[in-house]
Design an enzyme around this catalytic site. Structure first.
Site, PDB file in Angstrom:
ATOM      1  N   SER A 175      -3.137   3.975   4.270  1.00  0.00           N
ATOM      2  CA  SER A 175      -2.144   4.633   3.411  1.00  0.00           C
ATOM      3  C   SER A 175      -2.591   6.066   3.142  1.00  0.00           C
ATOM      4  O   SER A 175      -3.755   6.426   3.371  1.00  0.00           O
ATOM      5  CB  SER A 175      -1.986   3.867   2.098  1.00  0.00           C
ATOM      6  OG  SER A 175      -3.122   4.078   1.276  1.00  0.00           O
ATOM      7  N   ARG A 211       1.993  -7.342  -4.025  1.00  0.00           N
ATOM      8  CA  ARG A 211       2.630  -6.051  -4.295  1.00  0.00           C
ATOM      9  C   ARG A 211       2.825  -5.332  -2.969  1.00  0.00           C
ATOM     10  O   ARG A 211       2.229  -5.700  -1.951  1.00  0.00           O
ATOM     11  CB  ARG A 211       1.773  -5.195  -5.236  1.00  0.00           C
ATOM     12  CG  ARG A 211       0.377  -4.925  -4.747  1.00  0.00           C
ATOM     13  CD  ARG A 211      -0.395  -3.979  -5.673  1.00  0.00           C
ATOM     14  NE  ARG A 211      -1.785  -3.908  -5.289  1.00  0.00           N
ATOM     15  CZ  ARG A 211      -2.775  -4.611  -5.849  1.00  0.00           C
ATOM     16  NH1 ARG A 211      -2.508  -5.434  -6.837  1.00  0.00           N
ATOM     17  NH2 ARG A 211      -4.018  -4.490  -5.417  1.00  0.00           N
ATOM     18  N   LEU A 212       3.654  -4.302  -3.016  1.00  0.00           N
ATOM     19  CA  LEU A 212       3.943  -3.556  -1.787  1.00  0.00           C
ATOM     20  C   LEU A 212       3.076  -2.309  -1.654  1.00  0.00           C
ATOM     21  O   LEU A 212       2.933  -1.773  -0.553  1.00  0.00           O
ATOM     22  CB  LEU A 212       5.422  -3.148  -1.744  1.00  0.00           C
ATOM     23  CG  LEU A 212       6.396  -4.291  -1.493  1.00  0.00           C
ATOM     24  CD1 LEU A 212       7.821  -3.763  -1.436  1.00  0.00           C
ATOM     25  CD2 LEU A 212       6.064  -4.992  -0.181  1.00  0.00           C
ATOM     26  N   ASN A 236      -9.831  -6.147   4.111  1.00  0.00           N
ATOM     27  CA  ASN A 236     -10.975  -5.950   5.021  1.00  0.00           C
ATOM     28  C   ASN A 236     -12.306  -5.893   4.273  1.00  0.00           C
ATOM     29  O   ASN A 236     -13.289  -6.517   4.678  1.00  0.00           O
ATOM     30  CB  ASN A 236     -10.823  -4.630   5.790  1.00  0.00           C
ATOM     31  CG  ASN A 236      -9.707  -4.691   6.800  1.00  0.00           C
ATOM     32  OD1 ASN A 236      -9.150  -5.756   7.057  1.00  0.00           O
ATOM     33  ND2 ASN A 236      -9.373  -3.551   7.377  1.00  0.00           N
ATOM     34  N   LEU A 246       7.217  -4.915  23.674  1.00  0.00           N
ATOM     35  CA  LEU A 246       7.071  -4.850  22.218  1.00  0.00           C
ATOM     36  C   LEU A 246       7.066  -3.401  21.721  1.00  0.00           C
ATOM     37  O   LEU A 246       6.385  -2.554  22.292  1.00  0.00           O
ATOM     38  CB  LEU A 246       5.743  -5.521  21.857  1.00  0.00           C
ATOM     39  CG  LEU A 246       5.470  -5.813  20.390  1.00  0.00           C
ATOM     40  CD1 LEU A 246       6.478  -6.811  19.839  1.00  0.00           C
ATOM     41  CD2 LEU A 246       4.047  -6.376  20.235  1.00  0.00           C
ATOM     42  N   ARG A 275       2.038  -9.781   3.671  1.00  0.00           N
ATOM     43  CA  ARG A 275       0.848  -9.121   3.112  1.00  0.00           C
ATOM     44  C   ARG A 275      -0.263 -10.147   2.960  1.00  0.00           C
ATOM     45  O   ARG A 275      -0.036 -11.233   2.405  1.00  0.00           O
ATOM     46  CB  ARG A 275       1.121  -8.470   1.756  1.00  0.00           C
ATOM     47  CG  ARG A 275      -0.140  -7.754   1.234  1.00  0.00           C
ATOM     48  CD  ARG A 275       0.058  -6.930   0.000  1.00  0.00           C
ATOM     49  NE  ARG A 275      -1.143  -6.142  -0.285  1.00  0.00           N
ATOM     50  CZ  ARG A 275      -1.161  -4.971  -0.908  1.00  0.00           C
ATOM     51  NH1 ARG A 275      -0.041  -4.449  -1.335  1.00  0.00           N
ATOM     52  NH2 ARG A 275      -2.284  -4.332  -1.109  1.00  0.00           N
ATOM     53  N   HIS A 288     -13.516  -3.363   8.473  1.00  0.00           N
ATOM     54  CA  HIS A 288     -12.446  -2.635   9.146  1.00  0.00           C
ATOM     55  C   HIS A 288     -12.451  -2.915  10.659  1.00  0.00           C
ATOM     56  O   HIS A 288     -11.403  -2.996  11.281  1.00  0.00           O
ATOM     57  CB  HIS A 288     -12.576  -1.134   8.878  1.00  0.00           C
ATOM     58  CG  HIS A 288     -12.374  -0.786   7.428  1.00  0.00           C
ATOM     59  ND1 HIS A 288     -11.242  -1.170   6.723  1.00  0.00           N
ATOM     60  CD2 HIS A 288     -13.153  -0.113   6.543  1.00  0.00           C
ATOM     61  CE1 HIS A 288     -11.342  -0.737   5.477  1.00  0.00           C
ATOM     62  NE2 HIS A 288     -12.493  -0.101   5.340  1.00  0.00           N
ATOM     63  N   ASP A 291      -4.319  -6.267   4.590  1.00  0.00           N
ATOM     64  CA  ASP A 291      -5.171  -5.967   3.426  1.00  0.00           C
ATOM     65  C   ASP A 291      -6.317  -6.974   3.300  1.00  0.00           C
ATOM     66  O   ASP A 291      -6.174  -8.144   3.651  1.00  0.00           O
ATOM     67  CB  ASP A 291      -4.304  -5.997   2.158  1.00  0.00           C
ATOM     68  CG  ASP A 291      -5.004  -5.326   0.983  1.00  0.00           C
ATOM     69  OD1 ASP A 291      -5.956  -4.551   1.214  1.00  0.00           O
ATOM     70  OD2 ASP A 291      -4.613  -5.582  -0.165  1.00  0.00           O
TER      71      ASP A 291
HETATM   72  C1  IPE Z   1      -2.446  -1.094   1.124  1.00  0.00           C
HETATM   73  O1  IPE Z   1      -3.640  -1.676   0.738  1.00  0.00           O
HETATM   74  C2  IPE Z   1      -2.658  -0.240   2.337  1.00  0.00           C
HETATM   75  C3  IPE Z   1      -3.051  -0.955   3.561  1.00  0.00           C
HETATM   76  C4  IPE Z   1      -3.243  -2.229   3.683  1.00  0.00           C
HETATM   77  C5  IPE Z   1      -3.225  -0.136   4.724  1.00  0.00           C
HETATM   78  P1  IPE Z   1      -4.556  -1.061  -0.450  1.00  0.00           P
HETATM   79  O2  IPE Z   1      -5.757  -1.891  -0.517  1.00  0.00           O
HETATM   80  O3  IPE Z   1      -4.749   0.391  -0.233  1.00  0.00           O
HETATM   81  O4  IPE Z   1      -3.595  -1.263  -1.702  1.00  0.00           O
HETATM   82  P2  IPE Z   1      -3.945  -1.529  -3.216  1.00  0.00           P
HETATM   83  O5  IPE Z   1      -4.804  -0.381  -3.662  1.00  0.00           O
HETATM   84  O6  IPE Z   1      -4.668  -2.836  -3.301  1.00  0.00           O
HETATM   85  O7  IPE Z   1      -2.610  -1.602  -3.901  1.00  0.00           O
HETATM   86  C1  IPE Z   2      -7.207  -2.940   4.103  1.00  0.00           C
HETATM   87  O1  IPE Z   2      -8.356  -3.456   3.531  1.00  0.00           O
HETATM   88  C2  IPE Z   2      -7.481  -1.752   5.015  1.00  0.00           C
HETATM   89  C3  IPE Z   2      -7.219  -0.446   4.385  1.00  0.00           C
HETATM   90  C4  IPE Z   2      -6.587  -0.280   3.268  1.00  0.00           C
HETATM   91  C5  IPE Z   2      -7.694   0.718   5.096  1.00  0.00           C
HETATM   92  P1  IPE Z   2      -9.066  -2.750   2.284  1.00  0.00           P
HETATM   93  O2  IPE Z   2      -9.962  -1.675   2.790  1.00  0.00           O
HETATM   94  O3  IPE Z   2      -8.042  -2.332   1.282  1.00  0.00           O
HETATM   95  O4  IPE Z   2      -9.950  -3.929   1.742  1.00  0.00           O
HETATM   96  P2  IPE Z   2      -9.870  -4.583   0.293  1.00  0.00           P
HETATM   97  O5  IPE Z   2      -8.421  -4.831   0.000  1.00  0.00           O
HETATM   98  O6  IPE Z   2     -10.488  -3.601  -0.643  1.00  0.00           O
HETATM   99  O7  IPE Z   2     -10.642  -5.850   0.423  1.00  0.00           O
HETATM  100 MG    MG Z   3      -6.958  -3.363  -0.121  1.00  0.00          MG
END
Ligand code: IPE
Ligand code: IPE
Ligand code: MG
Length: 293
Positions: A113, A248-249, A69, A181, A242, A85, A67
């Site tokens: 997700s 959070r999950l 990016n 792996l 994380r 990304h 998380d």
């Molecule tokens: C969870 O991150 C999904 C991934 C890292 C692939 P999100 O950025 O979507 O989650 P929330 O919205 O912060 O809970």
């Molecule tokens: C995680 O990073 C990757 C995906 C959920 C696809 P985010 O895109 O959620 O980036 P932030 O958390 O908003 O910075």
């Molecule tokens: Mg995110």
């Protein structure tokens, strides 16, 4: 001047939005420059940490919520939706090497997700393209024997853009049964959706076996449900990491994480370093797992 005003604390010097963005960017660039300058020191420290970690049992299965990016890219002032990304995907490949170096058997990476598929069409398109290229890069590495691995994709593949679904299937077919792996990539994954689909499939399989409808509820047990999860037959994650400071999950592996250890780390995913990873493993090694006993 009114009494309240006389005693009021002076207003905090809150930078205006533009000035704040410049400050955040300067700090982020400062961190990048510091990391680049300290690279040799980090390499030596990573080597030391790696041997310390290898002196103890390592987790067999590590899962990662990758998380942060977009925040990483935004803080650096990078424009466009892709850069965060893209750097995140490169980091995911690095993590596989770090896991292989420790003899970790299985890695689950959450890249997308089900909810993320609701983001703007441009962003979903960018993530799809990057995920597709990453799957191909992984298959190339396997072909070139740089990293032997078997790949499995979990999540709602029926809802993935067709090009990504095809790349996932190609990656799985090319690496099926490989030693090395085990890499599980969660794409279009949502834990609630997995549980609902698993319950439906379990009920259908009981009906197919001739279970009368009035006996269905009692016939459904944990084993039946677990047999219908994407992860059936594989081990539960020992450690879930994380990044990005969120604690959070967000729906990641709700069933499988019952006895996982958790490690939350402030670094945004593209800035997650090998030393952060090794610290997570070291913290895991210091935990006492009891499994209710
Ligand atoms: C969870 O991150 C999904 C991934 C890292 C692939 P999100 O950025 O979507 O989650 P929330 O919205 O912060 O809970
Ligand atoms: C995680 O990073 C990757 C995906 C959920 C696809 P985010 O895109 O959620 O980036 P932030 O958390 O908003 O910075
Ligand atoms: Mg995110």
């Amino acid at each position: 001047m009114a009494r309240d005003e006389q005693h009021a604390a002076p207003p905090l010097a809150v930078p205006r939005p533009r000035a704040r963005a410049t400050l955040v960017r300067a700090r982020a660039l400062g961190r990048l420059a510091r990391d680049a300058a300290l690279a040799p020191v980090y390499r030596a420290y990573a080597a030391r940490l790696r041997s310390a970690v290898l002196a103890h049992p390592v987790p067999q299965h590590v899962a990662v919520i990758m998380d942060g990016n977009r925040r990483w890219a935004r803080e650096l002032g990078l424009r466009g939706i892709r850069s965060g990304h893209r750097h995140g995907a490169a980091r995911a490949i690095d993590v596989l090497d770090w896991c292989a170096a420790l003899g970790i058997r299985e890695v689950t990476l959450w890249a997308l997700s089900l909810e993320n598929l609701e983001r703007s069409a441009d962003e979903v398109e960018a993530i799809t393209e990057i995920a597709r290229e990453t799957l191909e890069a992984l298959a190339d590495r396997d072909r070139a024997h740089r990293l032997q691995m078997s790949l499995q994709v979990i999540g709602r593949r029926d809802l993935l853009p067709p090009r990504l679904r095809e790349a996932a299937e190609r990656g799985e077919n090319e690496t099926r049964g490989r030693p090395g792996l085990r890499v599980v990539l969660a794409l279009g994954y949502s834990g609630r959706d997995e549980l609902v689909e698993a319950a439906r499939a379990a009920v259908r399989s009981l009906l197919a076996e001739g279970t009368p409808p009035e006996a269905l509820a009692d016939a459904l047990d944990a084993g039946r449900l677990a047999d219908q999860l994407y992860t059936r037959g594989s081990s539960d994650p020992d450690l879930i990491i994380r990044t990005s400071g969120e604690v959070r999950l967000s729906g990641f592996l709700p069933w499988q994480s019952a006895y996982s250890e958790f490690y939350f780390c402030d670094a945004y995913w593209p800035a997650f370093r090998e030393i952060d990873f090794l610290r997570a493993i070291r913290t895991y090694q210091q935990r006492a797992r009891r499994f209710g006993r």
